[in-house]
Design a protein around this motif. Sequence first.
Motif, short mmCIF file in Angstrom:
data_model
loop_
_atom_site.label_atom_id
_atom_site.label_comp_id
_atom_site.label_asym_id
_atom_site.label_seq_id
_atom_site.Cartn_x
_atom_site.Cartn_y
_atom_site.Cartn_z
N SER A 162 0.83 -1.21 0.00
CA SER A 162 0.00 0.00 0.00
C SER A 162 0.86 1.26 0.00
CB SER A 162 -0.92 0.00 1.23
OG SER A 162 -1.79 -1.11 1.20
N ILE A 163 1.94 1.24 0.77
CA ILE A 163 2.84 2.40 0.84
C ILE A 163 3.63 2.58 -0.45
CG2 ILE A 163 4.86 3.35 2.02
CD1 ILE A 163 3.83 2.04 4.59
N GLY A 164 4.09 1.48 -1.01
CA GLY A 164 4.98 1.57 -2.17
C GLY A 164 4.31 1.61 -3.52
N TRP A 165 3.01 1.32 -3.59
CA TRP A 165 2.32 1.22 -4.88
C TRP A 165 2.37 2.52 -5.68
CZ3 TRP A 165 0.74 -2.46 -8.04
CH2 TRP A 165 -0.13 -2.11 -9.07
N GLN A 166 1.99 3.62 -5.05
CA GLN A 166 1.92 4.88 -5.78
C GLN A 166 3.27 5.39 -6.25
OE1 GLN A 166 -1.06 6.19 -6.66
NE2 GLN A 166 0.11 7.59 -7.96
N PRO A 167 4.31 5.38 -5.40
CA PRO A 167 5.63 5.83 -5.89
C PRO A 167 6.15 5.01 -7.06
CG PRO A 167 5.60 5.75 -3.50
CD PRO A 167 4.33 5.12 -3.95
N ILE A 168 5.97 3.69 -7.02
CA ILE A 168 6.46 2.84 -8.10
C ILE A 168 5.64 3.04 -9.37
CG2 ILE A 168 6.65 0.42 -8.84
CD1 ILE A 168 7.74 -0.24 -6.13
N SER A 169 4.34 3.27 -9.22
CA SER A 169 3.48 3.49 -10.39
C SER A 169 3.88 4.74 -11.16
CB SER A 169 2.01 3.60 -9.95
OG SER A 169 1.58 2.42 -9.33
N ASN A 170 4.49 5.70 -10.48
CA ASN A 170 4.90 6.95 -11.14
C ASN A 170 6.25 6.85 -11.85
OD1 ASN A 170 2.57 8.27 -10.23
ND2 ASN A 170 3.54 8.85 -8.29
N ILE A 171 6.92 5.70 -11.72
CA ILE A 171 8.22 5.51 -12.35
C ILE A 171 8.03 4.85 -13.72
CG2 ILE A 171 10.48 4.38 -12.17
CD1 ILE A 171 10.19 4.52 -9.14
N SER A 172 8.61 5.43 -14.74
CA SER A 172 8.49 4.89 -16.10
C SER A 172 9.51 3.77 -16.30
CB SER A 172 8.72 5.98 -17.14
OG SER A 172 7.73 7.00 -17.03
N VAL A 173 9.03 2.64 -16.82
CA VAL A 173 9.89 1.50 -17.11
C VAL A 173 9.78 1.20 -18.60
CG1 VAL A 173 10.34 -0.93 -16.63
CG2 VAL A 173 9.57 0.57 -14.79
#
Length: 491
Positions: free
Chosen positions: A446-457
């Motif tokens: 829950s804590i890490g979902w949003q930050p990782i979603s904003n990173i382009s891969v």
Amino acid sequence: MSTRAVILKNISANLLLQLITALGGFILPPLIVVTYGSATNGMLASVKQFIAYLTLLEAGIGAAAIVALYQALTAHDNQLRNRILAAAHHFYRISGSLFAVALVVLATLFAWLTRHEISANLTFCIVLVMGAVNILDFFFFGSYRALLTADQKTYIISSIQAVSIFANIAVCYWLIRAGYSILSVQTASTLIQAAKFLLYRRYVRHHYSGLNQHYDKHHPYHLQQTWDALTHQLTGLLIFSSPLVLISLFLSLKDASIYAVYALIFGAIKMALQSLSQGMQAIFGHSLSTNPAQTRHNFCRYNRLFMCFLGWVYTCTGLLLAPFIQLYTHNMTDANYHQPLLAILFLFVGIIENSRIPAMTIIMAAGRYKATKPQALLEAGINITCSLCFIQIWGSAGILLAALISFLYRSTEMLHYSCRHILSLSFSRPLILWLVIFITIAVAISIGWQPISNISVHNYLDWIKLSLITGLIAALPFSFLLLLIYRRPVQ
């Protein structure tokens, strides 16, 4: 060799095997989809599951032989060892003959079922070619595998399999890229896998003196709990092999291909987790009768380490799965492989299912097949009944929901049985550990979902960099938790 050294060798070899297996799983299916289509990939995945059903003809021989061999190997009784191996080899040959007949029947039926999507002749030949390896396993390696497993030498099995799988990946990759037919690819794969049996035979004959598998029908060794072990194998294969079978029958081969892609990823995770239990069954099997107190102590430490590792693995999976799926299925355009609901359900199912591995390991080590047979049958009944109902309503997602329900029951029951009836431990502490791990996974994702979603891969190199950072950060809460609980006293 010390117990710690044995564990380290078994785990290391198995991790290498799982890594290479996962590598092949991630390289070959996308290439098959792009080259031959999703229907062909779905057909191959389904055939593997159908063949897995036919391996039930092993009839629990291996599991029963392993338990019987613990006593003979501990006592260095070569005569008893040979009698057990002779009995196992005898029944393996009978089972192999039945398997060959059943394989022809399966090839005929499956060719008829899929004739509207793929050539019936092609499907018939592929089923026979893929099943040929299993026939060789029945006739030449079944009893050797039981011996090596009981003697805590699964690292030999894993090492040889790793070499054969790596060779299989390289050859199949070249054949597909060179434009060979899928039948030619599968034939080459079968020949490569068959070669490993020569290596197994050479090792066993060289390292076990006086080995004799001659079956004396007048004074045979009677393997105990063979049919009880069969029941566990039957229920396990019904549960873990039925999804692709049901999807192929009720939905389509493309749906089977989509499911197989997610199952491949989570199957690789499951194999990585099982690596921590590699060789532990034999170690617990030897120590349960000689030092129960030490077994309890070792099991509790093993369970705590395993659950923290599981928490870390599934936290990373939950955070990194979406960008990986986008990269992995980028060129798979003939079906919709972006299925967020399937991903979430696979994550839940994987966590609950693999939580049972430590308990299952100790149950198998103790040879409690008969005592736990009713629970295994109930789990299979729940799973198959719910699957048949839910697939009509929710499709592939219904299969996973059925698995989640049955796994919640069986995993909890396994933990309870192993604690109360084998180890004489309190059930509450391991159960609380489960809950703590599950909550930690949920909070971390829950804590890490949003930050990782904003990173382009954009490519696999980006994903690997993201994975390293995510893995290091996700390890912090579980490392802290492990430090708190690892050396706590056993109760």
